[in-house]
Design an enzyme around this catalytic site. Structure first.
Site, PDB file in Angstrom:
ATOM      1  N   ALA A  19     -76.310  26.879  10.517  1.00 44.56           N
ATOM      2  CA  ALA A  19     -77.560  27.644  10.525  1.00 44.56           C
ATOM      3  C   ALA A  19     -77.547  28.679   9.403  1.00 44.56           C
ATOM      4  O   ALA A  19     -78.566  28.913   8.743  1.00 44.56           O
ATOM      5  CB  ALA A  19     -77.760  28.312  11.878  1.00 44.56           C
ATOM      6  N   TYR A  20     -76.403  29.302   9.189  1.00 42.12           N
ATOM      7  CA  TYR A  20     -76.268  30.289   8.110  1.00 42.12           C
ATOM      8  C   TYR A  20     -76.551  29.625   6.756  1.00 42.12           C
ATOM      9  O   TYR A  20     -77.327  30.137   5.955  1.00 42.12           O
ATOM     10  CB  TYR A  20     -74.866  30.891   8.134  1.00 42.12           C
ATOM     11  CG  TYR A  20     -74.601  31.839   6.992  1.00 42.12           C
ATOM     12  CD1 TYR A  20     -75.065  33.142   7.029  1.00 42.12           C
ATOM     13  CD2 TYR A  20     -73.892  31.419   5.872  1.00 42.12           C
ATOM     14  CE1 TYR A  20     -74.832  34.015   5.975  1.00 42.12           C
ATOM     15  CE2 TYR A  20     -73.646  32.278   4.820  1.00 42.12           C
ATOM     16  CZ  TYR A  20     -74.116  33.578   4.878  1.00 42.12           C
ATOM     17  OH  TYR A  20     -73.898  34.434   3.827  1.00 42.12           O
ATOM     18  N   ALA A  21     -75.945  28.463   6.529  1.00 36.62           N
ATOM     19  CA  ALA A  21     -76.139  27.756   5.253  1.00 36.62           C
ATOM     20  C   ALA A  21     -77.601  27.363   5.063  1.00 36.62           C
ATOM     21  O   ALA A  21     -78.160  27.516   3.970  1.00 36.62           O
ATOM     22  CB  ALA A  21     -75.233  26.523   5.199  1.00 36.62           C
ATOM     23  N   PRO A  62     -73.326  27.838  14.167  1.00 36.73           N
ATOM     24  CA  PRO A  62     -73.492  29.110  13.444  1.00 36.73           C
ATOM     25  C   PRO A  62     -73.407  28.989  11.925  1.00 36.73           C
ATOM     26  O   PRO A  62     -74.294  29.457  11.220  1.00 36.73           O
ATOM     27  CB  PRO A  62     -72.375  29.993  14.001  1.00 36.73           C
ATOM     28  CG  PRO A  62     -72.110  29.446  15.358  1.00 36.73           C
ATOM     29  CD  PRO A  62     -72.339  27.962  15.250  1.00 36.73           C
ATOM     30  N   SER A  86     -80.206  28.837   6.343  1.00 34.59           N
ATOM     31  CA  SER A  86     -81.019  30.040   6.106  1.00 34.59           C
ATOM     32  C   SER A  86     -80.856  30.539   4.676  1.00 34.59           C
ATOM     33  O   SER A  86     -81.821  31.001   4.065  1.00 34.59           O
ATOM     34  CB  SER A  86     -80.668  31.146   7.111  1.00 34.59           C
ATOM     35  OG  SER A  86     -79.416  31.739   6.823  1.00 34.59           O
TER      36      SER A  86
END
Length: 139
Positions: free
Chosen positions: A11-13, A8, A15
């Site tokens: 993936a956040y970084a 999570p 994006s």
């Protein structure tokens, strides 16, 4: 795309970095028009996002550590407000908090992450975005 392995926060970084690369490329494509494209980062703010931290210790410690090391959600909105309203902000700018580690403080121009303004990377991300969405960019 995190198709092989999904984490999570990783993936956040990814994006967030893609948002910056995409915005820098958009600013290039808008050059010579009256439109602007500005990338913004809020710094570190204690929000509900931290509840998804990996590991029990991180989830338990985040409320306490977050209050000590992170800004408020309200303060995190400052860079976006600055980018949207300041006549001094130019297309292609990156606006973030003025703090030493760019994690909190009043908004100011910030350093782009290394490679975020690389033309080939921006063009590749743009092509992939058009292909994945099926929407071509037309000025």
């Amino acid at each position: 795309m995190s198709e092989q392995k999904y984490r999570p926060m990783g993936a956040y970084a990814k994006s967030k970095r893609a948002n910056i690369v995409f915005t820098v490329e958009l600013a290039r494509r808008l050059a010579g028009t009256p439109m602007t494209a500005v990338a913004v980062h809020p710094g570190a703010a204690l929000t509900n996002l931290q509840q998804h931290s990996q590991g029990l210790a991180a989830r338990l410690l985040m409320p306490l550590l977050g209050r000590l090391a992170m800004g408020s959600p309200e303060g995190a909105a400052w860079p976006s407000l600055c980018a949207a309203t300041s006549p001094a902000v130019e297309s292609g700018a990156f606006i973030g908090p003025a703090g030493r580690r760019q994690d909190s403080g009043p908004p100011r121009p910030a350093r782009l992450p290394r490679g975020a303004d690389h033309r080939a990377t921006g063009a590749a991300l743009w092509r992939d975005s058009e292909r994945l969405t099926g929407i071509p960019f037309i000025v």
